[in-house]
Structure formats: C-alpha cells, structure tokens
Design an enzyme around this catalytic site. Structure first.
Site, PDB file in Angstrom:
ATOM      1  NE  ARG A 124      -4.036  -1.964   1.869  1.00  0.00           N
ATOM      2  CZ  ARG A 124      -3.955  -3.065   2.604  1.00  0.00           C
ATOM      3  NH1 ARG A 124      -3.032  -3.162   3.547  1.00  0.00           N
ATOM      4  NH2 ARG A 124      -4.782  -4.051   2.401  1.00  0.00           N
ATOM      5  CE  LYS A 146      -0.101  12.610 -16.542  1.00  0.00           C
ATOM      6  NZ  LYS A 146      -0.343  12.721 -17.979  1.00  0.00           N
ATOM      7  CD  GLU A 188       8.590  15.140 -24.559  1.00  0.00           C
ATOM      8  OE1 GLU A 188       7.714  16.021 -24.422  1.00  0.00           O
ATOM      9  OE2 GLU A 188       8.360  13.994 -25.020  1.00  0.00           O
ATOM     10  CE  LYS A 230       5.691  16.803 -16.226  1.00  0.00           C
ATOM     11  NZ  LYS A 230       5.790  15.501 -16.832  1.00  0.00           N
ATOM     12  CD  GLU A 240      -3.317  15.000 -18.304  1.00  0.00           C
ATOM     13  OE1 GLU A 240      -2.177  14.721 -17.933  1.00  0.00           O
ATOM     14  OE2 GLU A 240      -3.783  14.680 -19.395  1.00  0.00           O
ATOM     15  NE  ARG A 244       0.802  16.287 -15.397  1.00  0.00           N
ATOM     16  CZ  ARG A 244       1.334  15.533 -14.445  1.00  0.00           C
ATOM     17  NH1 ARG A 244       0.805  15.538 -13.232  1.00  0.00           N
ATOM     18  NH2 ARG A 244       2.368  14.757 -14.691  1.00  0.00           N
ATOM     19  CG  ASN A 248      -1.164  15.519 -23.484  1.00  0.00           C
ATOM     20  OD1 ASN A 248      -0.155  14.984 -23.058  1.00  0.00           O
ATOM     21  ND2 ASN A 248      -2.369  15.251 -23.013  1.00  0.00           N
ATOM     22  CG  HIS A 251       2.939  14.463 -26.565  1.00  0.00           C
ATOM     23  ND1 HIS A 251       3.674  15.624 -26.649  1.00  0.00           N
ATOM     24  CD2 HIS A 251       3.743  13.556 -25.958  1.00  0.00           C
ATOM     25  CE1 HIS A 251       4.861  15.415 -26.094  1.00  0.00           C
ATOM     26  NE2 HIS A 251       4.928  14.168 -25.673  1.00  0.00           N
ATOM     27  CG  HIS A 255       0.892   9.650 -28.108  1.00  0.00           C
ATOM     28  ND1 HIS A 255       0.204  10.348 -27.128  1.00  0.00           N
ATOM     29  CD2 HIS A 255       2.127   9.446 -27.612  1.00  0.00           C
ATOM     30  CE1 HIS A 255       1.005  10.552 -26.090  1.00  0.00           C
ATOM     31  NE2 HIS A 255       2.181  10.015 -26.357  1.00  0.00           N
ATOM     32  CG  HIS A 267       8.037  10.049 -27.275  1.00  0.00           C
ATOM     33  ND1 HIS A 267       6.682   9.867 -27.380  1.00  0.00           N
ATOM     34  CD2 HIS A 267       8.209  11.132 -26.479  1.00  0.00           C
ATOM     35  CE1 HIS A 267       6.062  10.796 -26.672  1.00  0.00           C
ATOM     36  NE2 HIS A 267       6.965  11.579 -26.115  1.00  0.00           N
TER      37      HIS A 267
HETATM   38  N1  LIG Z   1       5.637   9.804 -16.194  1.00  0.00           N
HETATM   39  C1  LIG Z   1       5.616  10.747 -17.103  1.00  0.00           C
HETATM   40  O1  LIG Z   1       5.116  11.851 -16.878  1.00  0.00           O
HETATM   41  C2  LIG Z   1       6.245  10.478 -18.428  1.00  0.00           C
HETATM   42  C3  LIG Z   1       6.523  11.542 -19.304  1.00  0.00           C
HETATM   43  C4  LIG Z   1       7.168  11.267 -20.495  1.00  0.00           C
HETATM   44  C5  LIG Z   1       7.544   9.964 -20.802  1.00  0.00           C
HETATM   45  N2  LIG Z   1       7.261   8.947 -19.925  1.00  0.00           N
HETATM   46  C6  LIG Z   1       7.667   7.565 -20.210  1.00  0.00           C
HETATM   47  O2  LIG Z   1       9.090   7.528 -20.256  1.00  0.00           O
HETATM   48  C7  LIG Z   1       9.501   6.465 -21.089  1.00  0.00           C
HETATM   49  C8  LIG Z   1      10.594   6.972 -22.015  1.00  0.00           C
HETATM   50  O3  LIG Z   1      11.681   7.419 -21.236  1.00  0.00           O
HETATM   51  P1  LIG Z   1      13.160   7.437 -21.816  1.00  0.00           P
HETATM   52  O4  LIG Z   1      13.145   8.122 -23.115  1.00  0.00           O
HETATM   53  O5  LIG Z   1      14.046   7.932 -20.742  1.00  0.00           O
HETATM   54  O6  LIG Z   1      13.419   5.895 -22.161  1.00  0.00           O
HETATM   55  P2  LIG Z   1      14.224   4.723 -21.409  1.00  0.00           P
HETATM   56  O7  LIG Z   1      14.038   4.747 -19.967  1.00  0.00           O
HETATM   57  O8  LIG Z   1      13.888   3.466 -22.140  1.00  0.00           O
HETATM   58  O9  LIG Z   1      15.748   5.092 -21.728  1.00  0.00           O
HETATM   59  C9  LIG Z   1      16.185   5.081 -23.066  1.00  0.00           C
HETATM   60  C10 LIG Z   1      17.449   4.237 -23.228  1.00  0.00           C
HETATM   61  O10 LIG Z   1      18.558   4.939 -22.691  1.00  0.00           O
HETATM   62  C11 LIG Z   1      19.280   4.107 -21.780  1.00  0.00           C
HETATM   63  N3  LIG Z   1      19.891   5.003 -20.808  1.00  0.00           N
HETATM   64  C12 LIG Z   1      19.309   5.596 -19.729  1.00  0.00           C
HETATM   65  N4  LIG Z   1      20.160   6.452 -19.159  1.00  0.00           N
HETATM   66  C13 LIG Z   1      21.300   6.413 -19.869  1.00  0.00           C
HETATM   67  C14 LIG Z   1      22.533   7.088 -19.764  1.00  0.00           C
HETATM   68  N5  LIG Z   1      22.756   8.034 -18.837  1.00  0.00           N
HETATM   69  N6  LIG Z   1      23.509   6.791 -20.670  1.00  0.00           N
HETATM   70  C15 LIG Z   1      23.275   5.875 -21.655  1.00  0.00           C
HETATM   71  N7  LIG Z   1      22.125   5.213 -21.801  1.00  0.00           N
HETATM   72  C16 LIG Z   1      21.135   5.489 -20.916  1.00  0.00           C
HETATM   73  C17 LIG Z   1      18.264   3.147 -21.261  1.00  0.00           C
HETATM   74  O11 LIG Z   1      18.859   1.973 -20.773  1.00  0.00           O
HETATM   75  C18 LIG Z   1      17.414   2.895 -22.495  1.00  0.00           C
HETATM   76  O12 LIG Z   1      18.008   1.923 -23.301  1.00  0.00           O
HETATM   77  C19 LIG Z   1       8.263   5.976 -21.830  1.00  0.00           C
HETATM   78  O13 LIG Z   1       7.837   4.760 -21.266  1.00  0.00           O
HETATM   79  C20 LIG Z   1       7.225   7.054 -21.557  1.00  0.00           C
HETATM   80  O14 LIG Z   1       5.904   6.562 -21.522  1.00  0.00           O
HETATM   81  C21 LIG Z   1       6.629   9.189 -18.758  1.00  0.00           C
HETATM   82 ZN   LIG Z   2       6.601  13.154 -24.841  1.00  0.00          ZN
END
Ligand SMILES: NC(=O)c1ccc[n+]([C@@H]2O[C@H](COP(=O)([O-])OP(=O)(O)OC[C@H]3O[C@@H](n4cnc5c(N)ncnc54)[C@H](O)[C@@H]3O)[C@@H](O)[C@H]2O)c1
Ligand SMILES: [Zn+2]
Length: 364
Positions: A124, A146, A188, A230, A240, A244, A248, A251, A255, A267
């Site tokens: 929990r 999120k 972004e 942000k 949201e 918020r 998007n 996006h 998407h 992305h």
């Molecule tokens: N929670 C939110 O508000 C929110 C907002 C935007 C995106 N997201 C989510 O985030 C995810 C995408 O995040 P991301 O782009 O960071 O992808 P990710 O976490 O998959 O990282 C991308 C790649 O980079 C590698 N990596 C990470 N740090 C590194 C570093 N310092 N040096 C070398 N390699 C490194 C990882 O191992 C991976 O292979 C998606 O699932 C998306 O839905 C969430």
């Molecule tokens: Zn995005």
C-alpha cells in the site's frame, strides 16, 4: 547544485524538490542518508544503466554504511509491463523490504514510471526517490508523479499519481546518452519553448548550435528552465483535470504517428512531427501568425529533428489512430493549438479533415 521546490496541494501529495547540478553523486548519497532515513534502500535500474552507473552508485551508498541492494531488469520499453512489476515485487518480498524501505529509481523514463508504480502499490505504498539519467526523464518523466505500465492493449493503461520524495538531476549522466535519446529529450524541451514564455523559445533559437553540440554551459540553464516550466504546470493541475493537458502539445498526432510507424519512429521525432503539424493546424485556423509557424519549423529542423513524415508511415494509418483516440474521448478529439508562441489552448473543433490535409502536406 540548485534546488527547485515543487509545491503541491497537501490534501493530494507532499511537496518536494528537484536537486539539479553536475557531477554530484557523492552529495546525493549524503543527502539520502541524512534526509531520507529508511531500514533498507533498493536501487531499481535497467540493464544498461546498471552497467554504467548502478553498481558504482550501489558501492557509494554502501560506503556510507547504508543497507542497500540493487534490482535490475532488461532495458527498453518492452520491460514496462506487469510481468516486470510482479518480478520486482517478488524480489522485494524475498529481501524483506517493508513499508519503511525506500526505492530509488535510477534510469530513464521506463525505470522511473515502473519504479514509481511499484512504490505506489507495494504494501500500500513505500517512498521512492527519482534519479533520472536520460534527458527525457530529467526534463519530463521524473517530474509530476505520473507512474504507469503498458498493457498489450496500449501504452500507460495501468498507473497511478504518486510523487517521489525527491528528484536528483545530475547532468553528468547525459554524457553517455546516445544521439537518438538526446533528441528525444530535445523535442520535449522545444515543447516547453512553445507552451510557456516566448523568451525561452528565443533562447532555444539563439542556442541551436550549442544545443546540438550538447554544450553544458547552455544545457544547464535550459534543463533547469524546462524543469521549472513542467513543475509550474504540475503545481496548478497535479492530476490533470484540464490545464496539465497543455503538456500534450504535439503529442496527439505524435502518438498516432508513433503507433502508425509500429514504434519504429522514436518518441522525440514523432513529437517533433506532431508539433509541426499542430503549428500548421494553428496557422490554418487563423490563430498562429504564419511567420511564427515558420520559426517553429525552423527551430525543430535546425535542432536535427524532422518536419517531414517518413514515406514508410502511411497517412491513412495515422488518421485511423487519430479516429481511435477520438472514440476514446467521447467523439471529441482535443487538440492543443497555439494562439502565439507561448500561448497554447485546447480546441475540440479541429476534426479530422484538417489534420488529414496537413499530414499530406508534410509527407516527405
Ligand atoms: N511519467 C511521465 O510523466 C512520463 C513523461 C514522459 C515519458 N514517460 C515515459 O518515459 C519512457 C521513455 O523514457 P526514456 O526516453 O528515458 O526511455 P528509457 O528509460 O527506455 O531510456 C532510453 C534508453 O537509454 C538508456 N539510458 C538511460 N540512461 C542512460 C545514460 N545516462 N547513458 C546511456 N544510456 C542510458 C536506457 O537503458 C534505455 O536503453 C516511456 O515509457 C514514456 O511513456 C513518462
Ligand atoms: Zn513526450
């Protein structure tokens, strides 16, 4: 190291801060030991980040005498699933983690979303800390609370709103990031330039070269400003209910493009195309002045992001995805448009024929 305070409504979540700087992992350890006491710390990371930073961070915390362990899962979006959640949960139970334990998400958005989700439901809820290591995670996913995992039916379909106790943003991590991951984060950042003060957009225009060269001198203030934008949005509308949604921008179409490309389009590139399309739609509807639309496209292009849709992404497939989105929203497709650079608004009257025309225009 600078601090950015995120002030949240006490009835929903606790306020916390982003600590942002360059090369301060030793200091992070000390701050964790001093400010976040726990009976056990569990670093959660992916296979890539574990190799690069996980093991050394584990040793740093051990040297401080903290009881700490590390859990890792295979890197990639494919791991953002309930199977991984259940696997992590089983390991947490095995090691005896309880409500007084602290999870530490060390990695990109996948690690952050997944760890936050586990933290929000394990026994929990247990506290967690974010240490974002991608540009995307530093300016976007680590802020705002999120959390989510994907289902076979779609992305981010199971999730919670759950805030971390603290966010440690160290720009040193970015030095090992691939160009593609860097561009994902830049897209972004451009988004923030379009939805907040026009001064930020102008700064991005001036610093294109330095941004492409990943110059720290410029990245530091740009990342910090992105975090502030942000956090400002999240403070107004944490869960949201409306405002918020401006995050998007780019996006909705982004998407649809990502899905239509079967996720071969990263992305950041998809969002760049989505922002280009949203700007063109805004101009076509008579809101955005044409010269501002041109500046937006020039910035996106000059940063090395696409403004033309690759030929292997089929227009009808993209429209099909948009129509699906529309069904989900009760037959309305809310689009974030621009009145001017820095002035976004939500429109529900865009329909599908204008996006269709714009997609055709943008085909490579
Ligand atoms: N929670 C939110 O508000 C929110 C907002 C935007 C995106 N997201 C989510 O985030 C995810 C995408 O995040 P991301 O782009 O960071 O992808 P990710 O976490 O998959 O990282 C991308 C790649 O980079 C590698 N990596 C990470 N740090 C590194 C570093 N310092 N040096 C070398 N390699 C490194 C990882 O191992 C991976 O292979 C998606 O699932 C998306 O839905 C969430
Ligand atoms: Zn995005």
């Amino acid at each position: 190291m600078n601090r950015i305070k995120i002030n949240l409504d006490k009835r929903l979540s606790e306020s916390h801060e982003i600590c942002i700087g360059y090369d301060f992992q030793d200091r992070m350890g000390l701050l964790i030991a001093k400010d976040h006491p726990a009976n056990r710390y569990v670093i959660v990371t992916d296979s890539n980040v574990s190799q690069l930073y996980g093991r050394t961070f584990l040793e740093k915390l051990k040297e401080l005498g903290l009881p700490v362990e590390l859990l890792e899962f295979p890197a990639g979006e494919g791991s953002k699933t309930m199977e991984t959640v259940l696997g992590l949960t089983a390991r947490l139970l095995e090691m005896g983690a309880d409500r007084h334990s602290m999870l530490i998400a060390l990695g990109g958005g996948v690690v952050g979303d997944l760890t936050g989700f586990v933290a929000s439901i394990y026994m929990r809820s247990v506290p967690f800390i974010q240490i974002p290591t991608t540009l995307m995670a530093q300016v976007d996913s680590s802020i705002g609370g999120k959390t989510a995992v994907n289902l076979p039916q779609g992305k981010n379909l199971l999730g919670t709103f759950y805030q971390p106790k603290r966010i440690f943003t160290d720009l040193k991590f970015l030095e090992t990031l691939s160009d593609e991951e860097y561009l994902n984060g830049l897209a972004e950042i451009v988004k923030y330039g379009l939805i907040d003060e026009p001064g930020f957009f102008e700064q991005l225009e001036r610093e294109v070269r330095a941004l492409r060269a990943r110059s720290l001198e410029i990245l530091e203030p740009v990342i910090e400003r992105s975090c502030r934008i942000k956090k400002g949005v999240v403070e107004i509308d944490e869960q949201e209910s409306g405002f918020r949604r401006i995050l998007n921008f780019g996006h909705t179409l982004g998407h649809a493009l990502e899905a239509a490309s079967k996720f071969t389009l990263p992305h950041g590139k998809a969002v760049a195309l989505g922002m280009t399309a949203a700007s063109r739609i805004s101009a076509c509807c008579g809101f955005l002045p044409p010269e501002e639309r041109e500046r937006i496209e020039a910035l996106i292009r000059d940063l090395g992001l696409p403004v033309r849709i690759p030929s292997d992404v089929a227009g009808p497939e993209v429209l099909g995805r948009l129509a699906m989105d529309k069904k989900k929203e009760g037959n309305e497709l809310p689009f974030i448009l621009l009145k001017k650079i820095g002035i976004p608004f939500m429109s529900k009257d865009v329909g599908l024929s204008l996006p269709e025309k714009i997609l055709e225009e943008m085909a490579a």
